[in-house]
Each structure stands twice: as C-alpha cells, then as structure tokens.
Design a protein around this motif. Structure first.
Motif, PDB file in Angstrom:
ATOM      1  N   VAL A 170       2.299 -26.160 -58.640  1.00 50.93           N
ATOM      2  CA  VAL A 170       1.761 -27.424 -59.146  1.00 50.93           C
ATOM      3  C   VAL A 170       0.373 -27.153 -59.721  1.00 50.93           C
ATOM      4  O   VAL A 170      -0.493 -26.607 -59.030  1.00 50.93           O
ATOM      5  N   SER A 171       0.166 -27.531 -60.962  1.00 51.96           N
ATOM      6  CA  SER A 171      -1.121 -27.249 -61.599  1.00 51.96           C
ATOM      7  C   SER A 171      -2.236 -28.110 -61.010  1.00 51.96           C
ATOM      8  O   SER A 171      -2.004 -29.193 -60.453  1.00 51.96           O
ATOM      9  N   VAL A 213      -1.816 -19.655 -56.988  1.00 51.72           N
ATOM     10  CA  VAL A 213      -1.330 -18.876 -58.124  1.00 51.72           C
ATOM     11  C   VAL A 213      -2.464 -18.880 -59.140  1.00 51.72           C
ATOM     12  O   VAL A 213      -2.696 -19.886 -59.822  1.00 51.72           O
ATOM     13  N   ARG A 214      -3.181 -17.810 -59.192  1.00 49.07           N
ATOM     14  CA  ARG A 214      -4.448 -17.762 -59.924  1.00 49.07           C
ATOM     15  C   ARG A 214      -4.262 -18.163 -61.382  1.00 49.07           C
ATOM     16  O   ARG A 214      -3.376 -17.670 -62.092  1.00 49.07           O
ATOM     17  N   GLY A 215      -5.104 -19.091 -61.829  1.00 44.64           N
ATOM     18  CA  GLY A 215      -5.061 -19.557 -63.207  1.00 44.64           C
ATOM     19  C   GLY A 215      -3.976 -20.570 -63.480  1.00 44.64           C
ATOM     20  O   GLY A 215      -3.867 -21.073 -64.606  1.00 44.64           O
ATOM     21  N   VAL A 216      -3.163 -20.897 -62.453  1.00 45.04           N
ATOM     22  CA  VAL A 216      -2.049 -21.838 -62.663  1.00 45.04           C
ATOM     23  C   VAL A 216      -2.169 -23.036 -61.725  1.00 45.04           C
ATOM     24  O   VAL A 216      -2.277 -24.179 -62.155  1.00 45.04           O
ATOM     25  N   GLY A 217      -2.144 -22.791 -60.406  1.00 45.79           N
ATOM     26  CA  GLY A 217      -2.205 -23.906 -59.472  1.00 45.79           C
ATOM     27  C   GLY A 217      -1.872 -23.465 -58.057  1.00 45.79           C
ATOM     28  O   GLY A 217      -2.211 -22.349 -57.643  1.00 45.79           O
ATOM     29  N   TYR A 218      -1.149 -24.335 -57.327  1.00 47.44           N
ATOM     30  CA  TYR A 218      -0.864 -24.100 -55.911  1.00 47.44           C
ATOM     31  C   TYR A 218       0.606 -24.337 -55.630  1.00 47.44           C
ATOM     32  O   TYR A 218       1.286 -25.109 -56.309  1.00 47.44           O
ATOM     33  N   CYS A 219       1.081 -23.682 -54.563  1.00 42.71           N
ATOM     34  CA  CYS A 219       2.503 -23.776 -54.200  1.00 42.71           C
ATOM     35  C   CYS A 219       2.629 -23.793 -52.693  1.00 42.71           C
ATOM     36  O   CYS A 219       2.132 -22.881 -52.003  1.00 42.71           O
ATOM     37  N   LEU A 220       3.288 -24.820 -52.150  1.00 39.92           N
ATOM     38  CA  LEU A 220       3.572 -24.882 -50.730  1.00 39.92           C
ATOM     39  C   LEU A 220       4.916 -24.204 -50.495  1.00 39.92           C
ATOM     40  O   LEU A 220       5.939 -24.618 -51.051  1.00 39.92           O
ATOM     41  N   VAL A 221       4.922 -23.146 -49.692  1.00 31.11           N
ATOM     42  CA  VAL A 221       6.142 -22.381 -49.487  1.00 31.11           C
ATOM     43  C   VAL A 221       6.439 -22.249 -48.007  1.00 31.11           C
ATOM     44  O   VAL A 221       5.536 -22.219 -47.167  1.00 31.11           O
ATOM     45  N   ALA A 222       7.719 -22.217 -47.703  1.00 35.38           N
ATOM     46  CA  ALA A 222       8.176 -21.992 -46.316  1.00 35.38           C
ATOM     47  C   ALA A 222       9.153 -20.855 -46.336  1.00 35.38           C
ATOM     48  O   ALA A 222      10.084 -20.824 -47.137  1.00 35.38           O
ATOM     49  N   SER A 223       8.943 -19.888 -45.465  1.00 35.07           N
ATOM     50  CA  SER A 223       9.842 -18.730 -45.349  1.00 35.07           C
ATOM     51  C   SER A 223      10.703 -18.905 -44.112  1.00 35.07           C
ATOM     52  O   SER A 223      10.295 -19.530 -43.134  1.00 35.07           O
TER      53      SER A 223
END
Length: 225
Positions: A170-171, A213-223
């Motif tokens: 997400v930016s 994510v450098r230069g793009v945005g953020y991501c919530l992730v679950a492994s």
C-alpha cells in the motif's frame, strides 16, 4: 471496493482495469448498458464507472434505472461531452460524480477515494484476520494470539486499512488518502511515525510483520506458523 466498468471501448476499459487492479480494487467489465444493469442487479458492486455513450441502454438511462431501483451503488460517469448542460444532465440522472475524457488516471483514483469517503457504509464491517491478529470493526477490538491490544483512533484506522489490504503493498499516498483523508502530501513523516507505533504495539514476530517496501509503501504480511 468492488468496481464495475461499463465501457464499450475495450482499449479504455482494459487500461482502467489494469490500473485499478494494481491499486487493489476488484474490477468487473461490461460492454453495454444492458449487460451493466444485469451485473448491477445480480452481483455485488460498490461503484460503477459508467460511460455515457454505450450501446443498447445509454449511460444516462442506466443511471436513472439504478436510482429508480434504489441500488446502493456509487456512480462515476465518464464522457467526452463537456458542456455545462451535459454535466447537469449527468447529475440529474443520479450520478455521484462526473469526469470528462480525456482524464488523468491519478484524478480518477482521487475521485474514487473521495466518493468512498462520502459513503462510509462501503467500509467492511466483518471481522478481519491476518495470522493471529483479529480486528473487529464493530466493537473496535483488536486481539493478537488472544491478547487484547489497545490502539488510538488513528492507529486503529491505519491497522484496519493495512489488514484490508493484507499481503499487498500500500503506497504512502493511499494511506494518507484513506486514513488521514489527505488528498495531498503534508510534507511530514506522519505515516512513518504511526507505522512505528503499530510495530511497537504488535511486537516483533516472524509470523506477522509490517514490511517497508522502500520507495513504494508498506505491506502487512503473515507467514504460516
């Protein structure tokens, strides 16, 4: 947000679909007014991007029928007609917004986001779950591994938006638009500060993380555990 594009020019509809899907929207296509009405009546749609000049049933009539049938959908009308009379006709038929071709894709996204903010009932009220993290929009309760976590109003809205877009990048601008209602960059590090607050409260975990994510945005992730 589920979007239906009713547009008979496949070049335009294909371009819009690719761009909107890249922004995280769920997109369907219809090539004429008759097919568009059938999809609106029988499928789940939040927003219709409606070309005015389409076959069988034109955009104005499609919009009138949507309103007559009290369909709870937003309508953004597209047209090459730019006179004041044409715009008035569009709004009088029941359109929520009106965009003249040609248009910049960024302006389309901004108008969609503005429409969504005006219609808060489009927001998800179902339980959201990402890994061990569960958010209840109705009670505004958040738990992680059955442990309740307290968040401020803005932290809660930021976390909710990230969970709605889990495993997607997400930016920063989308976060500003949807969490802070800013249509501009205020020139501060407000997003970065609140991301840090969330990380601190969620704690370190290999199974759940907000990644930058450098230069793009953020991501919530679950492994997987």
């Amino acid at each position: 947000m589920r979007i239906l594009i009713v547009e008979d020019d496949r070049r335009i509809s294909g371009f819009l679909r690719r761009g909107l899907e890249a922004e995280g929207y769920h997109v369907q296509l219809a090539e004429d007014g008759r097919d568009g009405l059938e999809r609106i009546r029988h499928e789940s749609v939040d927003l219709v991007i409606l070309d005015r000049m389409i076959p069988y049933v034109d955009g104005l009539e499609v919009c009138r029928m949507i309103r007559q049938e009290r369909r709870p959908v937003l309508v953004l009308m597209l047209t090459a007609k730019e006179s004041v009379r044409d715009r008035v006709d569009g709004f009088q038929s029941g359109a929520d917004d009106y965009l003249i071709k040609p248009f910049a894709f960024d302006e389309l996204i901004a108008r969609i986001e503005a429409l969504r903010r005006r219609r808060p009932t489009l927001e998800c009220t179902d339980l959201l779950q990402v890994g061990s993290l569960i958010l209840d929009p109705a009670t505004r309760r958040v738990t992680k591994s059955d442990r309740e976590i307290d968040f401020t109003v803005r932290e809660f809205e930021l976390l909710r938006y990230l969970m709605l877009n889990a495993n997607k990048v997400v930016s920063r601008q989308r976060l500003l638009n949807n969490v802070w209602n800013y249509d501009f960059d205020p020139g501060t590090k407000i997003v970065e500060v609140y991301i840090r607050y969330l990380r601190r409260k969620l704690g370190g975990s290999d199974q759940l993380a907000i990644r930058t994510v450098r230069g793009v945005g953020y991501c919530l992730v679950a492994s997987p555990s």
